[in-house]
Design an enzyme around this catalytic site. Sequence first.
Site, PDB file in Angstrom:
ATOM      1  N   HIS A 191       0.602  -1.087   0.274  1.00 37.33           N
ATOM      2  CA  HIS A 191       0.192  -0.031  -0.230  1.00 37.33           C
ATOM      3  C   HIS A 191       1.137   0.788   0.243  1.00 37.33           C
ATOM      4  O   HIS A 191       2.240   1.303   0.500  1.00 37.33           O
ATOM      5  CB  HIS A 191      -0.843   0.095   0.941  1.00 37.33           C
ATOM      6  CG  HIS A 191      -0.346   0.092   2.740  1.00 37.33           C
ATOM      7  ND1 HIS A 191      -0.484   0.851   3.808  1.00 37.33           N
ATOM      8  CD2 HIS A 191       0.664  -0.081   2.980  1.00 37.33           C
ATOM      9  CE1 HIS A 191      -0.215   1.254   4.357  1.00 37.33           C
ATOM     10  NE2 HIS A 191       1.100   0.190   4.151  1.00 37.33           N
ATOM     11  N   CYS A 226       5.680   6.737   4.121  1.00 39.52           N
ATOM     12  CA  CYS A 226       4.415   5.728   3.990  1.00 39.52           C
ATOM     13  C   CYS A 226       3.879   6.263   1.904  1.00 39.52           C
ATOM     14  O   CYS A 226       3.462   5.536   1.935  1.00 39.52           O
ATOM     15  CB  CYS A 226       3.727   6.175   4.839  1.00 39.52           C
ATOM     16  SG  CYS A 226       4.779   4.695   6.178  1.00 39.52           S
ATOM     17  N   HIS A 229       4.236  -4.922   3.711  1.00 40.06           N
ATOM     18  CA  HIS A 229       3.886  -5.648   5.049  1.00 40.06           C
ATOM     19  C   HIS A 229       2.985  -6.896   4.989  1.00 40.06           C
ATOM     20  O   HIS A 229       2.783  -7.670   4.374  1.00 40.06           O
ATOM     21  CB  HIS A 229       3.068  -4.621   5.834  1.00 40.06           C
ATOM     22  CG  HIS A 229       2.957  -3.803   5.886  1.00 40.06           C
ATOM     23  ND1 HIS A 229       4.230  -2.996   6.755  1.00 40.06           N
ATOM     24  CD2 HIS A 229       2.767  -2.739   5.327  1.00 40.06           C
ATOM     25  CE1 HIS A 229       4.368  -1.714   6.850  1.00 40.06           C
ATOM     26  NE2 HIS A 229       3.498  -1.183   5.893  1.00 40.06           N
ATOM     27  N   HIS A 268      -1.919 -10.476  -1.504  1.00 40.83           N
ATOM     28  CA  HIS A 268      -0.528 -11.075  -2.663  1.00 40.83           C
ATOM     29  C   HIS A 268      -1.331  -9.673  -3.030  1.00 40.83           C
ATOM     30  O   HIS A 268      -1.595  -9.803  -4.926  1.00 40.83           O
ATOM     31  CB  HIS A 268      -0.271 -11.294  -3.303  1.00 40.83           C
ATOM     32  CG  HIS A 268       0.608 -11.809  -2.474  1.00 40.83           C
ATOM     33  ND1 HIS A 268       0.793 -13.093  -1.847  1.00 40.83           N
ATOM     34  CD2 HIS A 268       2.073 -12.197  -2.426  1.00 40.83           C
ATOM     35  CE1 HIS A 268       1.760 -14.273  -1.109  1.00 40.83           C
ATOM     36  NE2 HIS A 268       2.964 -12.882  -1.782  1.00 40.83           N
ATOM     37  N   GLU A 310       0.055  -4.314  11.685  1.00 44.58           N
ATOM     38  CA  GLU A 310       1.288  -4.494  10.855  1.00 44.58           C
ATOM     39  C   GLU A 310       2.730  -4.326  10.481  1.00 44.58           C
ATOM     40  O   GLU A 310       3.206  -4.560   9.426  1.00 44.58           O
ATOM     41  CB  GLU A 310       0.938  -2.674  10.187  1.00 44.58           C
ATOM     42  CG  GLU A 310       1.950  -2.188   9.649  1.00 44.58           C
ATOM     43  CD  GLU A 310       1.409  -0.576   8.898  1.00 44.58           C
ATOM     44  OE1 GLU A 310       0.534  -0.081   8.315  1.00 44.58           O
ATOM     45  OE2 GLU A 310       1.741  -0.335   9.269  1.00 44.58           O
TER      46      GLU A 310
END
Length: 141
Positions: free
Chosen positions: A27, A37, A43, A78, A125
Amino acid sequence: MMQQFYPTATHNFQFELNKDLHFSAAHFIPSEDAGKCRMMHGHTYHLNITIAGNELDATGFLIDFKLLKELIHKKYDHSVLNDHAEFATKFPTTELLAQQVWQSIQHVLKTKSNRPDCLQVIVRETPTSYVVYRPRKEDLS
């Protein structure tokens, strides 16, 4: 998976089911406030899902564990979270992922004859960071 002890949801139901599962996904958070980020990264998310109720189904399950895996792992593993429709208008933060997982599960639970409720979703996470999502009382069945 490493055994974790998580905060518990307070309730008066007779049965409580907890399911741990994990998936790998990428992400990015397209905001200046997100720092590093902002860039695509991945993750291995570890989840703990708590479901409770007073009635079992005809098989004797509160809910079949494999249904939870199909709902969550199959959907997100995935993948790029930003590509999922539920994140089209919001950033796929861990907080919003936890909320979305709850919504997906609760939607299915409402169709079950025994009507259990998803009381909490925990999304880890990283090894040192996790989010707990608990719905408001009025959001339960």
